[in-house]
Design a protein around this motif. Structure first.
Motif, mmCIF file in Angstrom:
data_model
loop_
_atom_site.group_PDB
_atom_site.id
_atom_site.type_symbol
_atom_site.label_atom_id
_atom_site.label_comp_id
_atom_site.label_asym_id
_atom_site.label_seq_id
_atom_site.Cartn_x
_atom_site.Cartn_y
_atom_site.Cartn_z
ATOM 1 N N PRO A 27 0.809 -1.218 0.000
ATOM 2 C CA PRO A 27 0.000 0.000 0.000
ATOM 3 C C PRO A 27 0.846 1.275 0.000
ATOM 4 C CG PRO A 27 -0.910 -1.584 1.549
ATOM 5 C CD PRO A 27 0.413 -2.132 1.073
ATOM 6 N N ALA A 28 2.014 1.252 0.640
ATOM 7 C CA ALA A 28 2.891 2.425 0.658
ATOM 8 C C ALA A 28 3.398 2.724 -0.750
ATOM 9 C CB ALA A 28 4.063 2.204 1.613
ATOM 10 N N MET A 29 3.755 1.691 -1.500
ATOM 11 C CA MET A 29 4.236 1.886 -2.874
ATOM 12 C C MET A 29 3.118 2.414 -3.769
ATOM 13 S SD MET A 29 7.463 1.058 -2.965
ATOM 14 C CE MET A 29 7.546 1.835 -1.374
ATOM 15 N N ARG A 30 1.925 1.832 -3.646
ATOM 16 C CA ARG A 30 0.796 2.289 -4.473
ATOM 17 C C ARG A 30 0.406 3.719 -4.131
ATOM 18 N NH1 ARG A 30 -0.147 -3.200 -4.090
ATOM 19 N NH2 ARG A 30 -1.370 -3.074 -2.186
ATOM 20 N N ALA A 31 0.438 4.072 -2.850
ATOM 21 C CA ALA A 31 0.089 5.439 -2.426
ATOM 22 C C ALA A 31 1.067 6.463 -2.997
ATOM 23 C CB ALA A 31 0.054 5.530 -0.899
ATOM 24 N N ALA A 32 2.298 6.032 -3.269
ATOM 25 C CA ALA A 32 3.322 6.929 -3.804
ATOM 26 C C ALA A 32 3.352 6.912 -5.335
ATOM 27 C CB ALA A 32 4.693 6.543 -3.240
ATOM 28 N N GLY A 33 2.377 6.277 -5.955
ATOM 29 C CA GLY A 33 2.306 6.259 -7.407
ATOM 30 C C GLY A 33 2.914 5.033 -8.057
ATOM 31 N N GLY A 34 3.304 4.040 -7.247
ATOM 32 C CA GLY A 34 3.913 2.830 -7.795
ATOM 33 C C GLY A 34 2.877 1.858 -8.338
ATOM 34 N N ARG A 35 3.296 1.110 -9.336
ATOM 35 C CA ARG A 35 2.450 0.086 -9.952
ATOM 36 C C ARG A 35 3.275 -1.192 -10.051
ATOM 37 N NH1 ARG A 35 1.804 -1.001 -15.427
ATOM 38 N NH2 ARG A 35 3.044 0.850 -15.869
ATOM 39 N N PHE A 36 2.822 -2.250 -9.380
ATOM 40 C CA PHE A 36 3.566 -3.512 -9.367
ATOM 41 C C PHE A 36 3.502 -4.168 -10.736
ATOM 42 C CE2 PHE A 36 3.062 -2.689 -4.955
ATOM 43 C CZ PHE A 36 4.157 -3.279 -4.345
ATOM 44 N N LEU A 37 4.669 -4.489 -11.278
ATOM 45 C CA LEU A 37 4.764 -5.166 -12.577
ATOM 46 C C LEU A 37 5.053 -6.651 -12.413
ATOM 47 C CD1 LEU A 37 6.837 -2.530 -14.577
ATOM 48 C CD2 LEU A 37 4.347 -2.770 -14.426
ATOM 49 N N ALA A 38 5.844 -7.001 -11.409
ATOM 50 C CA ALA A 38 6.192 -8.403 -11.159
ATOM 51 C C ALA A 38 6.611 -8.543 -9.701
ATOM 52 C CB ALA A 38 7.321 -8.845 -12.076
ATOM 53 N N ARG A 39 6.288 -9.682 -9.112
ATOM 54 C CA ARG A 39 6.766 -9.970 -7.757
ATOM 55 C C ARG A 39 6.630 -11.461 -7.493
ATOM 56 N NH1 ARG A 39 2.223 -6.491 -4.970
ATOM 57 N NH2 ARG A 39 0.459 -7.676 -5.682
ATOM 58 N N GLY A 40 7.548 -11.955 -6.694
ATOM 59 C CA GLY A 40 7.544 -13.371 -6.345
ATOM 60 C C GLY A 40 8.910 -13.980 -6.561
ATOM 61 N N THR A 41 8.939 -15.299 -6.573
ATOM 62 C CA THR A 41 10.197 -15.992 -6.822
ATOM 63 C C THR A 41 10.348 -16.191 -8.328
ATOM 64 O OG1 THR A 41 9.113 -18.113 -6.481
ATOM 65 C CG2 THR A 41 10.250 -17.165 -4.592
ATOM 66 N N PRO A 42 11.558 -16.150 -8.840
ATOM 67 C CA PRO A 42 11.766 -16.291 -10.276
ATOM 68 C C PRO A 42 11.244 -17.625 -10.806
ATOM 69 C CG PRO A 42 13.760 -15.507 -9.213
ATOM 70 C CD PRO A 42 12.815 -15.907 -8.121
ATOM 71 N N VAL A 43 10.715 -17.616 -12.007
ATOM 72 C CA VAL A 43 10.300 -18.863 -12.647
ATOM 73 C C VAL A 43 11.515 -19.615 -13.183
ATOM 74 C CG1 VAL A 43 7.988 -18.052 -13.190
ATOM 75 C CG2 VAL A 43 9.819 -17.714 -14.841
ATOM 76 N N ASP A 44 12.631 -18.885 -13.346
ATOM 77 C CA ASP A 44 13.866 -19.498 -13.811
ATOM 78 C C ASP A 44 15.027 -18.595 -13.393
ATOM 79 O OD1 ASP A 44 15.559 -21.282 -15.036
ATOM 80 O OD2 ASP A 44 14.801 -20.954 -17.062
ATOM 81 N N VAL A 45 16.145 -19.168 -13.032
ATOM 82 C CA VAL A 45 17.356 -18.411 -12.712
ATOM 83 C C VAL A 45 18.415 -18.826 -13.732
ATOM 84 C CG1 VAL A 45 19.139 -17.942 -10.995
ATOM 85 C CG2 VAL A 45 16.783 -18.308 -10.259
ATOM 86 N N LEU A 46 18.762 -17.898 -14.592
ATOM 87 C CA LEU A 46 19.718 -18.208 -15.652
ATOM 88 C C LEU A 46 21.158 -17.976 -15.216
ATOM 89 C CD1 LEU A 46 17.737 -16.645 -18.606
ATOM 90 C CD2 LEU A 46 17.717 -19.007 -17.791
ATOM 91 N N GLU A 47 21.371 -17.020 -14.312
ATOM 92 C CA GLU A 47 22.694 -16.760 -13.753
ATOM 93 C C GLU A 47 22.494 -16.220 -12.347
ATOM 94 O OE1 GLU A 47 25.357 -14.312 -16.005
ATOM 95 O OE2 GLU A 47 24.749 -15.210 -17.902
ATOM 96 N N GLY A 48 23.471 -16.393 -11.492
ATOM 97 C CA GLY A 48 23.449 -15.759 -10.187
ATOM 98 C C GLY A 48 22.982 -16.672 -9.078
ATOM 99 N N GLY A 49 22.503 -16.011 -8.027
ATOM 100 C CA GLY A 49 22.180 -16.647 -6.762
ATOM 101 C C GLY A 49 20.998 -17.593 -6.773
ATOM 102 N N PRO A 50 20.450 -17.831 -5.583
ATOM 103 C CA PRO A 50 19.441 -18.870 -5.406
ATOM 104 C C PRO A 50 18.052 -18.514 -5.931
ATOM 105 C CG PRO A 50 19.813 -17.737 -3.343
ATOM 106 C CD PRO A 50 20.823 -17.199 -4.329
ATOM 107 N N GLY A 51 17.826 -17.314 -6.398
ATOM 108 C CA GLY A 51 16.523 -16.979 -6.953
ATOM 109 C C GLY A 51 15.457 -16.703 -5.913
ATOM 110 N N LEU A 52 15.775 -15.830 -4.955
ATOM 111 C CA LEU A 52 14.805 -15.460 -3.939
ATOM 112 C C LEU A 52 13.843 -14.415 -4.485
ATOM 113 C CD1 LEU A 52 17.191 -15.270 -0.857
ATOM 114 C CD2 LEU A 52 15.745 -17.173 -1.579
ATOM 115 N N ARG A 53 12.917 -14.021 -3.671
ATOM 116 C CA ARG A 53 11.858 -13.073 -4.041
ATOM 117 C C ARG A 53 12.417 -11.799 -4.691
ATOM 118 N NH1 ARG A 53 6.590 -12.191 -2.356
ATOM 119 N NH2 ARG A 53 5.991 -10.005 -2.270
#
Length: 98
Positions: A27-53
């Motif tokens: 709600p804080a992000m939306r109140a400041a004009g933010g619009r969520f485009l994506a969130r969650g754990t990756p569907v695939d990790v092509l490079e890098g770490g463990p793929g957290l949120r």
């Protein structure tokens, strides 16, 4: 120019506090004009770490993203999160391509 807030968790130590943080941060992000485009754990990790949120939020501009971070509502969310997670937050300007 549209700016994108990219929040990547590198460690999560307390899922309950993370959940309570998200309930306040959204709600804080939306109140400041933010619009969520994506969130969650990756569907695939092509490079890098463990793929957290990861979360990607669009804002009207970088100043709006900074204002969201500094807002009282978001600072309340951060107090709830505390040391329950480690993350990296980046704000990127969008790209205008012809």
């Amino acid at each position: 120019m549209t700016a994108y807030w990219v929040n990547t968790f590198t460690a999560i130590r307390d899922e309950d506090r993370l959940r309570r943080y998200a309930q306040l941060a959204g709600p804080a992000m939306r109140a400041a004009g933010g619009r969520f485009l994506a969130r969650g754990t990756p569907v695939d990790v092509l490079e890098g770490g463990p793929g957290l949120r990861t979360t990607i939020i669009a804002f009207p501009d970088a100043a709006a993203a900074r204002a969201a971070y500094e807002s009282d509502a978001y600072q309340d969310a951060l107090r709830v999160l505390g040391d329950a997670a480690t993350r990296e937050i980046r704000v990127l300007d969008g790209v205008d391509e012809p």
